[in-house]
Motif scaffolding. Structure first.
Motif, mmCIF file in Angstrom:
data_model
loop_
_atom_site.group_PDB
_atom_site.id
_atom_site.type_symbol
_atom_site.label_atom_id
_atom_site.label_comp_id
_atom_site.label_asym_id
_atom_site.label_seq_id
_atom_site.Cartn_x
_atom_site.Cartn_y
_atom_site.Cartn_z
ATOM 1 N N LEU A 110 0.825 -1.209 0.000
ATOM 2 C CA LEU A 110 0.000 0.000 0.000
ATOM 3 C C LEU A 110 0.859 1.258 0.000
ATOM 4 O O LEU A 110 1.726 1.429 0.856
ATOM 5 N N LEU A 111 0.582 2.131 -0.955
ATOM 6 C CA LEU A 111 1.170 3.466 -0.995
ATOM 7 C C LEU A 111 0.076 4.464 -0.658
ATOM 8 O O LEU A 111 -0.920 4.572 -1.370
ATOM 9 N N HIS A 112 0.282 5.205 0.434
ATOM 10 C CA HIS A 112 -0.709 6.169 0.901
ATOM 11 C C HIS A 112 -0.234 7.571 0.563
ATOM 12 O O HIS A 112 0.885 7.976 0.899
ATOM 13 N N LEU A 113 -1.080 8.334 -0.119
ATOM 14 C CA LEU A 113 -0.780 9.723 -0.460
ATOM 15 C C LEU A 113 -1.414 10.627 0.592
ATOM 16 O O LEU A 113 -2.630 10.698 0.706
ATOM 17 N N ARG A 114 -0.575 11.287 1.371
ATOM 18 C CA ARG A 114 -1.072 12.153 2.451
ATOM 19 C C ARG A 114 -1.370 13.548 1.929
ATOM 20 O O ARG A 114 -0.596 14.117 1.155
ATOM 21 N N LEU A 115 -2.489 14.094 2.392
ATOM 22 C CA LEU A 115 -2.873 15.454 2.000
ATOM 23 C C LEU A 115 -3.711 16.048 3.116
ATOM 24 O O LEU A 115 -4.778 15.521 3.456
ATOM 25 N N ALA A 116 -3.240 17.123 3.717
ATOM 26 C CA ALA A 116 -3.937 17.761 4.835
ATOM 27 C C ALA A 116 -5.323 18.228 4.406
ATOM 28 O O ALA A 116 -5.547 18.585 3.236
ATOM 29 N N GLU A 117 -6.249 18.236 5.359
ATOM 30 C CA GLU A 117 -7.639 18.567 5.040
ATOM 31 C C GLU A 117 -7.774 19.959 4.435
ATOM 32 O O GLU A 117 -8.553 20.158 3.494
ATOM 33 N N GLU A 118 -7.023 20.917 4.943
ATOM 34 C CA GLU A 118 -7.110 22.273 4.399
ATOM 35 C C GLU A 118 -6.708 22.293 2.921
ATOM 36 O O GLU A 118 -7.337 22.969 2.096
ATOM 37 N N ARG A 119 -5.673 21.531 2.571
ATOM 38 C CA ARG A 119 -5.237 21.476 1.172
ATOM 39 C C ARG A 119 -6.229 20.686 0.325
ATOM 40 O O ARG A 119 -6.422 20.980 -0.852
ATOM 41 N N GLN A 120 -6.847 19.675 0.928
ATOM 42 C CA GLN A 120 -7.907 18.958 0.210
ATOM 43 C C GLN A 120 -9.002 19.932 -0.209
ATOM 44 O O GLN A 120 -9.453 19.915 -1.358
ATOM 45 N N ARG A 121 -9.421 20.752 0.734
ATOM 46 C CA ARG A 121 -10.511 21.698 0.461
ATOM 47 C C ARG A 121 -10.128 22.660 -0.667
ATOM 48 O O ARG A 121 -10.927 22.939 -1.560
ATOM 49 N N HIS A 122 -8.910 23.168 -0.602
ATOM 50 C CA HIS A 122 -8.472 24.115 -1.633
ATOM 51 C C HIS A 122 -8.456 23.438 -3.006
ATOM 52 O O HIS A 122 -8.951 23.997 -3.997
ATOM 53 N N ARG A 123 -7.891 22.248 -3.067
ATOM 54 C CA ARG A 123 -7.760 21.573 -4.363
ATOM 55 C C ARG A 123 -9.124 21.179 -4.923
ATOM 56 O O ARG A 123 -9.392 21.313 -6.125
ATOM 57 N N LEU A 124 -9.999 20.708 -4.060
ATOM 58 C CA LEU A 124 -11.326 20.312 -4.522
ATOM 59 C C LEU A 124 -12.145 21.510 -4.975
ATOM 60 O O LEU A 124 -12.950 21.408 -5.912
ATOM 61 N N ALA A 125 -11.940 22.647 -4.317
ATOM 62 C CA ALA A 125 -12.694 23.843 -4.691
ATOM 63 C C ALA A 125 -12.282 24.379 -6.052
ATOM 64 O O ALA A 125 -13.075 25.024 -6.738
ATOM 65 N N SER A 126 -11.038 24.088 -6.456
ATOM 66 C CA SER A 126 -10.534 24.677 -7.701
ATOM 67 C C SER A 126 -10.253 23.649 -8.793
ATOM 68 O O SER A 126 -9.943 24.024 -9.915
ATOM 69 N N ARG A 127 -10.352 22.366 -8.472
ATOM 70 C CA ARG A 127 -9.890 21.350 -9.433
ATOM 71 C C ARG A 127 -10.704 21.350 -10.715
ATOM 72 O O ARG A 127 -11.926 21.372 -10.716
ATOM 73 N N GLN A 128 -9.973 21.314 -11.814
ATOM 74 C CA GLN A 128 -10.544 21.068 -13.120
ATOM 75 C C GLN A 128 -9.750 19.928 -13.749
ATOM 76 O O GLN A 128 -8.687 19.554 -13.251
ATOM 77 N N VAL A 129 -10.268 19.365 -14.809
ATOM 78 C CA VAL A 129 -9.601 18.254 -15.486
ATOM 79 C C VAL A 129 -9.487 18.598 -16.956
ATOM 80 O O VAL A 129 -10.447 19.094 -17.558
ATOM 81 N N CYS A 130 -8.315 18.361 -17.535
ATOM 82 C CA CYS A 130 -8.157 18.601 -18.963
ATOM 83 C C CYS A 130 -8.959 17.559 -19.723
ATOM 84 O O CYS A 130 -8.747 16.349 -19.558
ATOM 85 N N ALA A 131 -9.895 18.005 -20.540
ATOM 86 C CA ALA A 131 -10.749 17.091 -21.282
ATOM 87 C C ALA A 131 -9.966 16.298 -22.319
ATOM 88 O O ALA A 131 -10.416 15.241 -22.769
ATOM 89 N N ALA A 132 -8.778 16.782 -22.684
ATOM 90 C CA ALA A 132 -7.980 16.100 -23.706
ATOM 91 C C ALA A 132 -7.133 14.964 -23.126
ATOM 92 O O ALA A 132 -7.120 13.848 -23.656
ATOM 93 N N CYS A 133 -6.430 15.232 -22.003
ATOM 94 C CA CYS A 133 -5.502 14.220 -21.470
ATOM 95 C C CYS A 133 -5.940 13.641 -20.134
ATOM 96 O O CYS A 133 -5.389 12.637 -19.681
ATOM 97 N N GLY A 134 -6.900 14.272 -19.460
ATOM 98 C CA GLY A 134 -7.405 13.743 -18.198
ATOM 99 C C GLY A 134 -6.615 14.144 -16.974
ATOM 100 O O GLY A 134 -6.964 13.747 -15.856
ATOM 101 N N LEU A 135 -5.543 14.926 -17.137
ATOM 102 C CA LEU A 135 -4.755 15.330 -15.977
ATOM 103 C C LEU A 135 -5.455 16.455 -15.214
ATOM 104 O O LEU A 135 -6.100 17.315 -15.819
ATOM 105 N N PRO A 136 -5.319 16.462 -13.883
ATOM 106 C CA PRO A 136 -5.978 17.492 -13.076
ATOM 107 C C PRO A 136 -5.292 18.848 -13.220
ATOM 108 O O PRO A 136 -4.098 18.936 -13.516
ATOM 109 N N MET A 137 -6.064 19.898 -12.982
ATOM 110 C CA MET A 137 -5.560 21.266 -13.041
ATOM 111 C C MET A 137 -6.106 21.999 -11.824
ATOM 112 O O MET A 137 -7.295 21.903 -11.520
ATOM 113 N N TYR A 138 -5.215 22.731 -11.112
ATOM 114 C CA TYR A 138 -5.605 23.393 -9.866
ATOM 115 C C TYR A 138 -5.223 24.869 -9.891
ATOM 116 O O TYR A 138 -4.258 25.265 -10.548
#
Length: 222
Positions: A110-138
């Motif tokens: 198991l590889l666990h990716l840690r991300l603090a709750e405050e940063r989760q909120r920021h990333r989720l509030a701004s996250r978009q996804v490139c419709a061409a390649c599928g990579l996230p954009m913040y």
């Protein structure tokens, strides 16, 4: 040595994207929970129809384990008939999903990716996804609207679109599920020194370097 490398994390940790990088580096098949579900839905299988009904009912919240766990385990067993090493992203999400991997001979790590709750909120509030390649954009974590979106997308013409799964109550429910189900599994494995952990960085390539440091198989040749 055969193994199943599982990659999990909280919402916005991008476990699927890190899994894709690992699969490419290890030259191993990649299974992601979201893609398995999507394939079943597209193919209109019996399981796919059940999953569609569950998705409508849960509105972006985690799908129930009795539906997705058999799908993942069957897919994994099929792939491992010919491939000794497999990358499995977004699964397991709990102790109940970890145990069949362990006792079923899938040699999970198991590889666990840690991300603090405050940063989760920021990333989720701004996250978009490139419709061409599928990579996230913040949006950058520094509060400066002049800065461009943070992304490893190298498309000539990026097409950012909002990820609907990040809207509304679904985010809150997914975070609660991670805290109540996934974190106890992570804590248990950590106590037994059976866990790899990486702190998610703002830029994907920085996260990837940390993943390579903790996983010898993914390191570049000296």
């Amino acid at each position: 040595m055969p193994f199943t490398l599982c990659v999990v994390g909280p919402p916005a940790a991008d476990a699927g994207v890190v899994g894709r990088l690992l699969a490419s580096k290890l030259r191993a098949p990649l299974l992601t929970l979201s893609n398995l579900v999507k394939t079943e839905s597209i193919n209109r299988t019996h399981v796919g129809r059940q999953l569609e009904q569950a998705m409508e009912a849960t509105r972006g919240a985690p799908l129930p384990s009795p539906l997705v766990a058999p799908l993942v385990l069957q897919s994994l067993s099929r792939v491992q008939r010919t491939e000794p090493r497999v990358v499995l992203a977004e699964f397991p999400r709990s102790h109940a999903e970890w145990q069949p991997l362990r006792i079923g001979g899938h040699a999970p790590r198991l590889l666990h990716l840690r991300l603090a709750e405050e940063r989760q909120r920021h990333r989720l509030a701004s996250r978009q996804v490139c419709a061409a390649c599928g990579l996230p954009m913040y949006l950058p974590e520094r509060d400066d609207p002049r800065l461009p979106l943070v992304s490893d997308c190298d498309c000539d013409q990026p097409r950012p679109v909002r990820d609907v799964a990040d809207d509304g109550d679904a985010v809150r429910i997914r975070r609660q599920h991670y805290e109540s189900e996934t974190l106890p599994l992570v804590d248990s494995l950590r106590k037994n020194n059976a866990l790899m952990e990486v702190d998610v960085q703002e830029e994907l390539q920085s996260t990837w370097k940390l993943v390579q440091e903790c996983l010898p198989e993914a390191r570049d040749p000296a």
